[in-house]
Each structure stands twice: as C-alpha cells, then as structure tokens.
Motif scaffolding. Structure first.
Motif, short mmCIF file in Angstrom:
data_model
loop_
_atom_site.label_atom_id
_atom_site.label_comp_id
_atom_site.label_asym_id
_atom_site.label_seq_id
_atom_site.Cartn_x
_atom_site.Cartn_y
_atom_site.Cartn_z
N HIS A 26 0.84 -1.19 0.00
CA HIS A 26 0.00 0.00 0.00
C HIS A 26 0.87 1.24 0.00
O HIS A 26 2.04 1.21 0.39
CB HIS A 26 -0.97 0.03 1.19
N ILE A 27 0.28 2.32 -0.47
CA ILE A 27 0.96 3.61 -0.52
C ILE A 27 -0.09 4.70 -0.32
O ILE A 27 -1.22 4.57 -0.81
CB ILE A 27 1.71 3.80 -1.86
N GLY A 28 0.25 5.72 0.42
CA GLY A 28 -0.68 6.82 0.64
C GLY A 28 0.07 8.12 0.87
O GLY A 28 1.16 8.13 1.44
N VAL A 29 -0.51 9.21 0.42
CA VAL A 29 0.04 10.54 0.61
C VAL A 29 -1.09 11.43 1.12
O VAL A 29 -2.24 11.32 0.67
CB VAL A 29 0.63 11.11 -0.71
N ALA A 30 -0.79 12.29 2.07
CA ALA A 30 -1.80 13.22 2.59
C ALA A 30 -2.43 13.98 1.44
O ALA A 30 -1.74 14.44 0.51
CB ALA A 30 -1.16 14.17 3.59
N ALA A 31 -3.74 14.14 1.49
CA ALA A 31 -4.50 14.71 0.36
C ALA A 31 -3.94 16.06 -0.08
O ALA A 31 -3.83 16.33 -1.27
CB ALA A 31 -5.97 14.84 0.74
N GLU A 32 -3.58 16.90 0.87
CA GLU A 32 -3.14 18.25 0.53
C GLU A 32 -1.73 18.28 -0.05
O GLU A 32 -1.25 19.33 -0.51
CB GLU A 32 -3.21 19.16 1.77
N HIS A 33 -1.04 17.13 -0.06
CA HIS A 33 0.31 17.07 -0.60
C HIS A 33 0.44 16.14 -1.80
O HIS A 33 1.55 15.84 -2.23
CB HIS A 33 1.29 16.65 0.50
N ARG A 34 -0.69 15.69 -2.34
CA ARG A 34 -0.63 14.89 -3.55
C ARG A 34 -0.24 15.77 -4.73
O ARG A 34 -0.59 16.95 -4.78
CB ARG A 34 -1.98 14.20 -3.80
N GLY A 35 0.48 15.18 -5.66
CA GLY A 35 0.96 15.94 -6.81
C GLY A 35 2.25 16.66 -6.56
O GLY A 35 2.73 17.41 -7.43
N THR A 36 2.87 16.44 -5.41
CA THR A 36 4.12 17.11 -5.07
C THR A 36 5.34 16.23 -5.29
O THR A 36 6.47 16.66 -5.05
CB THR A 36 4.12 17.58 -3.61
N GLY A 37 5.12 14.98 -5.71
CA GLY A 37 6.24 14.08 -5.96
C GLY A 37 6.52 13.10 -4.83
O GLY A 37 7.40 12.23 -4.97
N LEU A 38 5.77 13.20 -3.72
CA LEU A 38 6.02 12.28 -2.61
C LEU A 38 5.68 10.84 -2.99
O LEU A 38 6.44 9.91 -2.68
CB LEU A 38 5.20 12.70 -1.38
N GLY A 39 4.55 10.65 -3.64
CA GLY A 39 4.18 9.30 -4.06
C GLY A 39 5.18 8.72 -5.03
O GLY A 39 5.58 7.55 -4.91
N ALA A 40 5.61 9.52 -6.00
CA ALA A 40 6.60 9.06 -6.97
C ALA A 40 7.90 8.66 -6.28
O ALA A 40 8.54 7.66 -6.66
CB ALA A 40 6.86 10.14 -8.01
N ALA A 41 8.30 9.41 -5.28
CA ALA A 41 9.54 9.08 -4.56
C ALA A 41 9.40 7.77 -3.79
O ALA A 41 10.33 6.96 -3.74
CB ALA A 41 9.90 10.23 -3.61
N LEU A 42 8.24 7.55 -3.18
CA LEU A 42 8.01 6.30 -2.45
C LEU A 42 7.99 5.10 -3.41
O LEU A 42 8.50 4.03 -3.08
CB LEU A 42 6.70 6.38 -1.68
N ILE A 43 7.43 5.29 -4.60
CA ILE A 43 7.44 4.22 -5.60
C ILE A 43 8.86 3.97 -6.08
O ILE A 43 9.31 2.82 -6.16
CB ILE A 43 6.51 4.60 -6.77
N ARG A 44 9.56 5.04 -6.41
CA ARG A 44 10.93 4.90 -6.92
C ARG A 44 11.81 4.19 -5.90
O ARG A 44 12.69 3.38 -6.29
CB ARG A 44 11.48 6.29 -7.23
N HIS A 45 11.59 4.44 -4.63
CA HIS A 45 12.39 3.82 -3.58
C HIS A 45 12.29 2.30 -3.66
O HIS A 45 13.29 1.59 -3.60
CB HIS A 45 11.92 4.32 -2.22
N GLY A 46 11.06 1.79 -3.81
CA GLY A 46 10.88 0.35 -3.91
C GLY A 46 11.37 -0.22 -5.23
O GLY A 46 11.94 -1.32 -5.27
N LEU A 47 11.18 0.53 -6.30
CA LEU A 47 11.65 0.05 -7.60
C LEU A 47 13.17 -0.04 -7.64
O LEU A 47 13.73 -0.88 -8.36
CB LEU A 47 11.13 0.94 -8.72
N ASP A 48 13.84 0.79 -6.87
CA ASP A 48 15.30 0.68 -6.78
C ASP A 48 15.69 -0.67 -6.16
O ASP A 48 16.69 -1.29 -6.57
CB ASP A 48 15.87 1.82 -5.95
N PHE A 49 14.91 -1.12 -5.16
CA PHE A 49 15.17 -2.45 -4.60
C PHE A 49 14.98 -3.53 -5.67
O PHE A 49 15.78 -4.46 -5.78
CB PHE A 49 14.22 -2.74 -3.43
#
Length: 217
Positions: free
Chosen positions: A119-142
């Motif tokens: 699962h992945i979640g980002v606070a509603a007011e901070h979506r679109g800021t790249g936080l989700g992409a960074a969390l995805i990229r972190h796992g894809l690096d693994f």
C-alpha cells in the motif's frame, strides 16, 4: 517536493495509519470488506498491519509523515501469511469477502520472487508534489538491485495511468469473482465484489513492473 525516504518505525505507525485510513476510506478494495464510511475500522486495520510491517523494516515514510509506503521483499510469503492470520479479528464478518478477493488477486502474482507494494498513501493536501513518486521509486530501486519484478494492485482505475508513467503497462484484464463488466465501465452484481481487473507490467532495466487494478463500482 524533494524528500528523503526513510524507514518508518513502529512509533510513527499511529499517525501514518490515520493518514491511510483517510486515504482509503472510499477505496473499493477496503469498502468491499468493511463497508462505506468506515474510516475508523480501516485506520485500525492499517495500524495493526503496519505495526508488524514496520517492525520488519518494510515500512517507509516521506516528509514528516506526509507519505507512507509498505514494500514487501521477495521470499516473505510465510511472514505475510502469519500477518494475515493476525489481522483476521479486525475483519470480523468481512473475513470471507477479504479472503475471496485476495485469493483472486494472488492468482496473478508473479511466479518468480518479487517486490510487492502492499500500500501507498500521501496526505491529500500534498498529492501531486512528488512524494508518491519518490516512495514508488524507492521500492523500484530495490527491485532493480535484485533484478526482480515489482507488483501492486489498485482499486482505482484512474491510478493505472499514474503507474504507467512510472514504468508499468497493462498486460491483461478480467473480472473479479462475482462481478460483471459492461462496455469498459465497471458494474457489479448485488453484494458482489469489485469487478474488472487490469494486470500490467513493463520491463525497466531487468525488472518487470506489474500492476493489478480493480475497478470501483
């Protein structure tokens, strides 16, 4: 927004579970077992689950608790089965629905060891800021490091293009047990589970990216 992705320990789980409860309160995969407007029950579910995941070092956070992701490493089947058993009291009468859908999703898991974005979640007011992409990229690096597939599922069809922009592609689609589909839209029989799944993946470097999307109703 640039933010380091760091392990989230058990002490951070209450706040992160509250974030996830709000983010998933209308998500069909959680509405299916818990019902509508059950933010408290969904928050409790993530709290109990993520306490265990955090203790194993599999929970990752970004930007002072504004985003969270659980990346499960390959070879964790038995551990996840044990966690799943521990979660059953939180499901109560929804356990049969939960089990039916997850058995169906598991049929589409990669056959080889894979990294799993539970699962992945980002606070509603901070979506679109790249936080989700960074969390995805972190796992894809693994996954890139291990030359292994990565897999996730989403209950929101609109998310598919988001993941496709990060290296995923649709490879198949089908109906969930008991569901029905019409003209590419989503439909369901009374009390049936969310229908219409799209299974996708793409090679990136040496790792496949797989995504299963379950349509909302």
């Amino acid at each position: 927004m640039s933010s380091p992705i760091l392990p989230a320990g058990p002490d951070r789980v209450p706040d992160l579970a509250a974030l996830l409860g709000r983010a998933f309160t209308d998500d069909p995969m959680l509405v299916w077992p818990f019902g509508e407007d059950r933010t408290d029950a969904i928050t409790d579910f993530f709290h109990i689950f993520d306490e265990q995941v955090a203790g194993l070092g599999w929970l990752w956070g970004a930007a002072l608790g504004l985003g969270v992701a659980a990346w499960i490493p390959p070879g964790s089947d038995q551990v996840m089965m044990d966690i799943d058993r521990s979660m059953r009291p939180t499901l109560a009468t929804a356990e049969a629905r939960h089990e039916e859908m997850w058995e169906w999703i598991a049929d589409h898991f990669p056959r080889e060891p894979f990294w799993y974005l539970d699962h992945i979640g980002v606070a509603a007011e901070h979506r679109g800021t790249g936080l989700g992409a960074a969390l995805i990229r972190h796992g894809l690096d693994f996954a890139d490091r291990d030359e292994a597939p990565a897999f996730l599922e989403t209950a929101r069809p609109g998310n598919v293009s988001y993941y496709e922009r990060r290296g995923f592609r649709t490879i198949a689609d089908g109906d969930a047990p008991g569901g029905a589909r019409t003209s590419g839209s989503c439909a369901t029989t009374p009390d049936g589970p969310p229908p219409n799944a799209y299974f996708s993946g793409t090679p990136r470097l040496s790792a496949k990216r797989l995504i299963s999307s379950v349509c909302s109703w």
